[in-house]
Design a protein around this motif. Sequence first.
Motif, PDB file in Angstrom:
ATOM      1  N   UNK A 153      18.028  61.802   7.928  1.00  0.00           N
ATOM      2  CA  UNK A 153      17.284  61.749   9.197  1.00  0.00           C
ATOM      3  C   UNK A 153      17.727  62.817  10.189  1.00  0.00           C
ATOM      4  N   UNK A 154      19.030  63.112  10.190  1.00  0.00           N
ATOM      5  CA  UNK A 154      19.522  64.146  11.093  1.00  0.00           C
ATOM      6  C   UNK A 154      19.025  65.524  10.666  1.00  0.00           C
ATOM      7  N   UNK A 155      18.978  65.775   9.353  1.00  0.00           N
ATOM      8  CA  UNK A 155      18.425  67.045   8.859  1.00  0.00           C
ATOM      9  C   UNK A 155      16.974  67.182   9.310  1.00  0.00           C
ATOM     10  N   UNK A 156      16.198  66.108   9.179  1.00  0.00           N
ATOM     11  CA  UNK A 156      14.790  66.158   9.570  1.00  0.00           C
ATOM     12  C   UNK A 156      14.639  66.420  11.073  1.00  0.00           C
ATOM     13  N   UNK A 157      15.496  65.814  11.864  1.00  0.00           N
ATOM     14  CA  UNK A 157      15.441  66.029  13.314  1.00  0.00           C
ATOM     15  C   UNK A 157      15.714  67.488  13.665  1.00  0.00           C
ATOM     16  N   UNK A 178      25.539  56.959   2.617  1.00  0.00           N
ATOM     17  CA  UNK A 178      24.941  56.586   3.909  1.00  0.00           C
ATOM     18  C   UNK A 178      23.983  57.652   4.409  1.00  0.00           C
ATOM     19  N   UNK A 179      23.441  58.439   3.491  1.00  0.00           N
ATOM     20  CA  UNK A 179      22.545  59.528   3.868  1.00  0.00           C
ATOM     21  C   UNK A 179      21.167  59.085   4.304  1.00  0.00           C
ATOM     22  N   UNK A 180      20.709  57.921   3.817  1.00  0.00           N
ATOM     23  CA  UNK A 180      19.395  57.441   4.238  1.00  0.00           C
ATOM     24  C   UNK A 180      19.384  57.085   5.712  1.00  0.00           C
ATOM     25  N   UNK A 214      18.308  64.864  18.972  1.00  0.00           N
ATOM     26  CA  UNK A 214      18.429  66.323  18.971  1.00  0.00           C
ATOM     27  C   UNK A 214      19.747  66.799  19.572  1.00  0.00           C
ATOM     28  N   UNK A 215      20.474  65.935  20.253  1.00  0.00           N
ATOM     29  CA  UNK A 215      21.752  66.346  20.814  1.00  0.00           C
ATOM     30  C   UNK A 215      22.864  66.446  19.792  1.00  0.00           C
ATOM     31  N   UNK A 216      22.615  65.981  18.589  1.00  0.00           N
ATOM     32  CA  UNK A 216      23.619  66.016  17.523  1.00  0.00           C
ATOM     33  C   UNK A 216      23.287  67.167  16.569  1.00  0.00           C
ATOM     34  N   UNK A 217      24.209  68.094  16.428  1.00  0.00           N
ATOM     35  CA  UNK A 217      23.972  69.285  15.620  1.00  0.00           C
ATOM     36  C   UNK A 217      24.702  69.200  14.287  1.00  0.00           C
ATOM     37  N   UNK A 218      24.022  69.601  13.227  1.00  0.00           N
ATOM     38  CA  UNK A 218      24.664  69.724  11.914  1.00  0.00           C
ATOM     39  C   UNK A 218      25.278  71.124  11.828  1.00  0.00           C
TER      40      UNK A 218
END
Length: 419
Positions: A174-178, A167-169, A117-121
């Motif tokens: 996963x980052x979008x889902x988080x 490399x989206x898998x 969660x510390x990584x923001x899109x």
Amino acid sequence: MSLKNKLNRLKPHLSISTHSEKEPKLLPEVTAIEIPFLDKWEQEKVTPYFLDGNYCFIREVRYPLAYQHGLYRFDELRTAVNSWNESEIIHPLSSKGHSVEELFFFDTETTGLGGGVGNTIFILGYASVLGDELILRQHILPNPGAEVPLYQSFLEKVNYRTLITYNGKSFDWPQVKTRHTLVREHVPKLPAFGHFDLFHAARRLWKHKLDRMKLSIVEKEVLGVERLDDIPGYLAPIIYFDFIESKQPDGMIGILKHNEIDILSLVTLYTHLTFQITRTDRNQSRPETYEVGRWFASLGETEQAKKVLTTLTKEQDITSTKAKLILAYQQKKERNWTSAQELFLEVVESEDLQIRAEACVELAKIFEHRHKDLSKAIRYCQEAINSVSVDPINMSKPMFDQLQTRLNRLEQKYLKYHG
């Protein structure tokens, strides 16, 4: 105190209006959100998206399908999808049963490379075909508190069956889902979909020629894409944090254009991979053909593997030898011992010591177990030992020990029967 008296005392505090229903109700005044440098954003086709007193940005760019990015025009993506639909080839990248409009080319920009969660899109970018155009959209996070409008604007426009990433898998989705879990009570659900990750495909086909598999390297060395005045991706987080403080959009606009090229390159890469796998690329190299055949073999698509690899066996080069080795293993698996033996015998003449050793071991097995010819089994086992012994750089001690153990066993077995 009676109930009536209690209600009378509470009347001043109740929010029930005593005005006639026919009287117009006064709505609270809506305060406009001031967006810094809006004129600069609009010059770059960026517009604000408002939701519940907050906003994000959306950039939309439209390309005619005749536009060429690298090796291909975008209309050749339609040709690629049609080729899958007309083909009987079974492959993980096959878009059989899909229309070109159902493919969704997706990439993100984030504040870091780690997960959690510390990584923001801060950019959600994608492109898809609609009619005679390729439409590219980017949803931009203007500040960390605007994720609800960001994901609302993104998800209300999503209409796809298959996600295509690089490399989206492992990273992007996963980052979008988080991040979505943090706002899921306020935005639509993430849809279900198929997923083509082109990173793994590119690595299979071109690791023989590329030291690194970054998309920018694949673009340049394989797809013919040249980036001009591009901002390196590793600078994106720094530029975003600076934008949050200054609100000045110039750096962010550069990142948007970097992300745009990433997405356009996914379209070109999927087209090129399709033409490679279906073997409609007339410029396909022998090593590329070999990698396609080897991929089919690893998938258990033996007929396709045989069809592809057999085209390589007429030449006298390392690619031919490697193709024969895979075909030999397929014949062995199918218990076609004569064909397997013939192919292994051809491979054993290779100048590649590792390949030669591998073929010798297989011939030793065939002569021991199929022909009961221990002398030839010993001979080929000894040749395998000789091959690995003269190649100290690539020789592994466990392999050498295994071969020596096999030779000792064969010699004892020979003595037992031939005293």
